[in-house]
Scaffold this motif. Sequence first.
Motif, PDB file in Angstrom:
ATOM      1  N   ARG A   1       0.848  -1.186   0.000  1.00 21.57           N
ATOM      2  CA  ARG A   1       0.000   0.000   0.000  1.00 21.57           C
ATOM      3  C   ARG A   1       0.890   1.246   0.000  1.00 21.57           C
ATOM      4  NH1 ARG A   1      -5.269  -1.154   0.974  1.00 21.57           N
ATOM      5  NH2 ARG A   1      -5.753   1.058   1.209  1.00 21.57           N
ATOM      6  N   PHE A   2       0.336   2.335  -0.486  1.00 21.57           N
ATOM      7  CA  PHE A   2       1.055   3.606  -0.405  1.00 21.57           C
ATOM      8  C   PHE A   2       0.066   4.755  -0.353  1.00 21.57           C
ATOM      9  CE2 PHE A   2       0.066   3.493  -4.799  1.00 21.57           C
ATOM     10  CZ  PHE A   2       0.388   4.697  -5.421  1.00 21.57           C
ATOM     11  N   VAL A   3       0.558   5.937   0.017  1.00 21.32           N
ATOM     12  CA  VAL A   3      -0.282   7.130   0.128  1.00 21.32           C
ATOM     13  C   VAL A   3      -0.477   7.723  -1.260  1.00 21.32           C
ATOM     14  CG1 VAL A   3      -0.540   9.403   1.179  1.00 21.32           C
ATOM     15  CG2 VAL A   3       0.594   7.560   2.454  1.00 21.32           C
ATOM     16  N   ILE A   4      -1.721   7.981  -1.595  1.00 23.01           N
ATOM     17  CA  ILE A   4      -2.055   8.530  -2.906  1.00 23.01           C
ATOM     18  C   ILE A   4      -1.980  10.057  -2.855  1.00 23.01           C
ATOM     19  CG2 ILE A   4      -4.533   8.742  -2.503  1.00 23.01           C
ATOM     20  CD1 ILE A   4      -4.974   7.547  -5.316  1.00 23.01           C
ATOM     21  N   GLY A   5      -2.152  10.709  -4.001  1.00 25.22           N
ATOM     22  CA  GLY A   5      -2.244  12.173  -4.054  1.00 25.22           C
ATOM     23  C   GLY A   5      -0.971  12.822  -4.537  1.00 25.22           C
ATOM     24  N   HIS A   6      -1.027  13.491  -5.706  1.00 20.12           N
ATOM     25  CA  HIS A   6       0.172  14.157  -6.231  1.00 20.12           C
ATOM     26  C   HIS A   6      -0.019  15.661  -6.425  1.00 20.12           C
ATOM     27  CE1 HIS A   6      -2.173  13.080  -9.832  1.00 20.12           C
ATOM     28  NE2 HIS A   6      -1.591  14.106 -10.438  1.00 20.12           N
TER      29      HIS A   6
ATOM     30  N   GLY B   1       4.715  20.331  -3.249  1.00 23.78           N
ATOM     31  CA  GLY B   1       5.795  19.406  -3.549  1.00 23.78           C
ATOM     32  C   GLY B   1       5.819  19.041  -5.017  1.00 23.78           C
ATOM     33  N   VAL B   2       7.004  19.070  -5.618  1.00 24.25           N
ATOM     34  CA  VAL B   2       7.172  18.601  -6.993  1.00 24.25           C
ATOM     35  C   VAL B   2       6.883  17.099  -7.018  1.00 24.25           C
ATOM     36  CG1 VAL B   2       8.853  18.297  -8.871  1.00 24.25           C
ATOM     37  CG2 VAL B   2       8.845  20.407  -7.504  1.00 24.25           C
ATOM     38  N   VAL B   3       6.245  16.623  -8.076  1.00 26.41           N
ATOM     39  CA  VAL B   3       5.789  15.234  -8.126  1.00 26.41           C
ATOM     40  C   VAL B   3       6.917  14.266  -8.474  1.00 26.41           C
ATOM     41  CG1 VAL B   3       4.241  13.618  -9.291  1.00 26.41           C
ATOM     42  CG2 VAL B   3       3.440  15.906  -8.698  1.00 26.41           C
ATOM     43  N   ARG B   4       7.643  14.540  -9.536  1.00 26.34           N
ATOM     44  CA  ARG B   4       8.598  13.547 -10.058  1.00 26.34           C
ATOM     45  C   ARG B   4       9.974  13.693  -9.422  1.00 26.34           C
ATOM     46  NH1 ARG B   4       9.029  11.885 -16.397  1.00 26.34           N
ATOM     47  NH2 ARG B   4       6.881  11.242 -15.871  1.00 26.34           N
ATOM     48  N   ARG B   5      10.671  12.554  -9.312  1.00 27.92           N
ATOM     49  CA  ARG B   5      12.056  12.508  -8.858  1.00 27.92           C
ATOM     50  C   ARG B   5      12.909  11.867  -9.932  1.00 27.92           C
ATOM     51  NH1 ARG B   5       9.631  15.123  -6.059  1.00 27.92           N
ATOM     52  NH2 ARG B   5       9.532  15.298  -3.787  1.00 27.92           N
ATOM     53  N   PRO B   6      14.161  12.319 -10.093  1.00 27.86           N
ATOM     54  CA  PRO B   6      15.015  11.751 -11.137  1.00 27.86           C
ATOM     55  C   PRO B   6      15.345  10.293 -10.881  1.00 27.86           C
ATOM     56  CG  PRO B   6      16.249  13.232  -9.699  1.00 27.86           C
ATOM     57  CD  PRO B   6      14.818  13.389  -9.327  1.00 27.86           C
ATOM     58  N   ASP B   7      15.645   9.577 -11.948  1.00 29.21           N
ATOM     59  CA  ASP B   7      15.997   8.170 -11.809  1.00 29.21           C
ATOM     60  C   ASP B   7      17.369   8.039 -11.138  1.00 29.21           C
ATOM     61  OD1 ASP B   7      18.258   7.346 -13.837  1.00 29.21           O
ATOM     62  OD2 ASP B   7      16.966   8.718 -14.948  1.00 29.21           O
ATOM     63  N   PRO B   8      17.653   6.909 -10.534  1.00 32.20           N
ATOM     64  CA  PRO B   8      18.877   6.781  -9.745  1.00 32.20           C
ATOM     65  C   PRO B   8      20.136   6.591 -10.569  1.00 32.20           C
ATOM     66  CG  PRO B   8      17.643   4.729  -9.675  1.00 32.20           C
ATOM     67  CD  PRO B   8      16.792   5.721 -10.410  1.00 32.20           C
ATOM     68  N   VAL B   9      20.041   6.378 -11.862  1.00 33.75           N
ATOM     69  CA  VAL B   9      21.247   6.094 -12.646  1.00 33.75           C
ATOM     70  C   VAL B   9      22.241   7.265 -12.670  1.00 33.75           C
ATOM     71  CG1 VAL B   9      22.108   5.445 -14.940  1.00 33.75           C
ATOM     72  CG2 VAL B   9      20.122   4.278 -13.971  1.00 33.75           C
TER      73      VAL B   9
ATOM     74  N   VAL C   1      -3.478  24.668  -4.574  1.00 28.21           N
ATOM     75  CA  VAL C   1      -3.525  23.265  -4.969  1.00 28.21           C
ATOM     76  C   VAL C   1      -3.567  23.117  -6.491  1.00 28.21           C
ATOM     77  CG1 VAL C   1      -6.044  23.034  -4.934  1.00 28.21           C
ATOM     78  CG2 VAL C   1      -4.612  21.065  -4.326  1.00 28.21           C
ATOM     79  N   LEU C   2      -3.820  24.197  -7.204  1.00 32.91           N
ATOM     80  CA  LEU C   2      -3.815  24.182  -8.677  1.00 32.91           C
ATOM     81  C   LEU C   2      -2.405  24.252  -9.265  1.00 32.91           C
ATOM     82  CD1 LEU C   2      -6.754  26.674  -9.354  1.00 32.91           C
ATOM     83  CD2 LEU C   2      -6.823  24.178  -9.568  1.00 32.91           C
ATOM     84  N   LEU C   3      -1.389  24.347  -8.424  1.00 31.12           N
ATOM     85  CA  LEU C   3      -0.046  24.552  -8.961  1.00 31.12           C
ATOM     86  C   LEU C   3       0.419  23.385  -9.824  1.00 31.12           C
ATOM     87  CD1 LEU C   3       2.406  26.369  -9.161  1.00 31.12           C
ATOM     88  CD2 LEU C   3       3.340  25.264  -7.132  1.00 31.12           C
ATOM     89  N   GLU C   4       0.183  22.144  -9.392  1.00 35.24           N
ATOM     90  CA  GLU C   4       0.683  21.017 -10.181  1.00 35.24           C
ATOM     91  C   GLU C   4       0.079  20.988 -11.586  1.00 35.24           C
ATOM     92  OE1 GLU C   4       1.142  17.220 -12.088  1.00 35.24           O
ATOM     93  OE2 GLU C   4      -0.769  18.042 -11.386  1.00 35.24           O
ATOM     94  N   PRO C   5      -1.255  21.049 -11.755  1.00 36.18           N
ATOM     95  CA  PRO C   5      -1.753  21.094 -13.134  1.00 36.18           C
ATOM     96  C   PRO C   5      -1.304  22.328 -13.900  1.00 36.18           C
ATOM     97  CG  PRO C   5      -3.546  21.380 -11.541  1.00 36.18           C
ATOM     98  CD  PRO C   5      -2.353  20.949 -10.781  1.00 36.18           C
ATOM     99  N   THR C   6      -1.094  23.443 -13.203  1.00 39.77           N
ATOM    100  CA  THR C   6      -0.574  24.632 -13.895  1.00 39.77           C
ATOM    101  C   THR C   6       0.853  24.397 -14.370  1.00 39.77           C
ATOM    102  OG1 THR C   6      -1.932  25.995 -12.421  1.00 39.77           O
ATOM    103  CG2 THR C   6      -0.291  27.132 -13.746  1.00 39.77           C
ATOM    104  N   SER C   7       1.633  23.624 -13.617  1.00 37.18           N
ATOM    105  CA  SER C   7       3.002  23.323 -14.044  1.00 37.18           C
ATOM    106  C   SER C   7       3.004  22.494 -15.327  1.00 37.18           C
ATOM    107  CB  SER C   7       3.771  22.591 -12.930  1.00 37.18           C
ATOM    108  OG  SER C   7       3.375  21.233 -12.805  1.00 37.18           O
ATOM    109  N   VAL C   8       2.014  21.610 -15.478  1.00 37.65           N
ATOM    110  CA  VAL C   8       1.887  20.823 -16.706  1.00 37.65           C
ATOM    111  C   VAL C   8       1.609  21.752 -17.890  1.00 37.65           C
ATOM    112  CG1 VAL C   8       0.512  19.054 -17.874  1.00 37.65           C
ATOM    113  CG2 VAL C   8       1.147  18.769 -15.461  1.00 37.65           C
TER     114      VAL C   8
ATOM    115  N   SER D   1       4.049  16.375 -24.512  1.00 37.33           N
ATOM    116  CA  SER D   1       4.561  16.980 -23.283  1.00 37.33           C
ATOM    117  C   SER D   1       3.867  16.342 -22.092  1.00 37.33           C
ATOM    118  CB  SER D   1       4.304  18.497 -23.286  1.00 37.33           C
ATOM    119  OG  SER D   1       4.790  19.104 -22.105  1.00 37.33           O
ATOM    120  N   VAL D   2       4.657  15.925 -21.102  1.00 37.73           N
ATOM    121  CA  VAL D   2       4.093  15.314 -19.905  1.00 37.73           C
ATOM    122  C   VAL D   2       4.898  15.740 -18.692  1.00 37.73           C
ATOM    123  CG1 VAL D   2       5.474  13.190 -19.982  1.00 37.73           C
ATOM    124  CG2 VAL D   2       3.208  13.143 -18.927  1.00 37.73           C
ATOM    125  N   ASN D   3       4.232  15.824 -17.536  1.00 39.13           N
ATOM    126  CA  ASN D   3       4.885  16.115 -16.275  1.00 39.13           C
ATOM    127  C   ASN D   3       5.559  17.487 -16.311  1.00 39.13           C
ATOM    128  OD1 ASN D   3       7.192  15.459 -14.016  1.00 39.13           O
ATOM    129  ND2 ASN D   3       5.335  14.255 -13.706  1.00 39.13           N
ATOM    130  N   ALA D   4       6.397  17.770 -15.314  1.00 40.46           N
ATOM    131  CA  ALA D   4       7.041  19.073 -15.191  1.00 40.46           C
ATOM    132  C   ALA D   4       8.214  18.953 -14.232  1.00 40.46           C
ATOM    133  CB  ALA D   4       6.052  20.110 -14.663  1.00 40.46           C
TER     134      ALA D   4
END
Length: 372
Positions: free
Chosen positions: A71-76, A99-107, A160-167, A307-310
């Motif tokens: 299980r995990f906590v939902i909501g981005h 909070g920014v949604v995406r995190r860079p990959d570990p490579v 709370v509209l910031l994330e969709p506005t960033s897209v 275009s996807v994410n931000a």
Amino acid sequence: MSSGTHGVPSAVMEALTIAPGQRDSLRLETLPDPEPDPGELLVAGVAVGLCGTDREIAEGRHGSAPEGRDRFVIGHESLGQVLRCPADTGFRPGDLVVGVVRRPDPVPCGACAHGRFDMCRNGRYTERGIKELDGFAATRWTVEADFAVRLDPALAGVGVLLEPTSVAAKAWEQVEHVQARSWADPRAVLVTGAGPVGLLAALLGAQRGLEVHVLDRVTEGIKPALVRRLGGHYHSDGIDEVMRKVRPDVVIEATGAAAVALGAMAEIGPYGVLCLTGLSPVGRTLEVDAGHLNRTMVMDNAVVVGSVNANRAHYVRAAAALAAADHVWLEQLITRRVPLTDFSSGFASRPGDVKTVLEIGHTDEVPRFPLR
């Protein structure tokens, strides 16, 4: 449990969790408060926005939990107020943050290594509330200072509209990168889809001084009114007819309807740019004149770009755009506010919905504006 946003955090928190891949597994749980790592902020949750991605996760069609957990906590789409923070982060208790949604990959891949994790090349990125990381639908959450964006306090009711506005901000960045190939003097933008991303893309088009047109199937209610309040033009005809009537220099596609995307592609004008932001269902086929599409794109120097994410820079630009916007208009875009305890109601779509928000806590002063 303490409810004050500036008080000492309690020992437990409430969080909306889900078992990914299992339909109807959402539940409100009492969990230990998160303990921030060095360089992280401890944040009191204020609100989370709901979108199609959240509903896909709730239906068991998307999402993945952190390794070793079921299980995990939902909501981005987050909004919170800082409770505690290291002195050297530039944040202070009481700051309004997202909070920014995406995190860079570990490579990391080259794009992630240069801070462009929205353009990850190998797909090993993670995302808060979506892919292998807990989200923000909780009374307490933590976030790395480098992935937190401060908001103007006046945005307490609509931040709370910031994330969709960033897209939308990233989509406009992609359009402007393409236009920079040569001299450009865009006049009109057509946004297809009057959902949150579409309407916010229209807002950003209006802020750029463009003639704004929005196409959506809905003919009554708040959507046409919101477009008119931007000084824009609302359309509900077919995509071919609207494209020929408007002759837009820019199209931002936010429906995910394949017929709409292909219709815009077929009618895009000289040096036109079509930016795709909506995800189409797979497995459906359409009959198209591929030769016409090819000739249109080549002869008109036209471009289709996805275009996807931000990344964080897009969030910062989006925060500035929201601060400069009519806050009454932004408040009216949020058509339904539901307490976290009534989350099942929030996940149920209703006619006339534009943006539904789960309210978690409160800030010291949250302005409210009535729908008009």
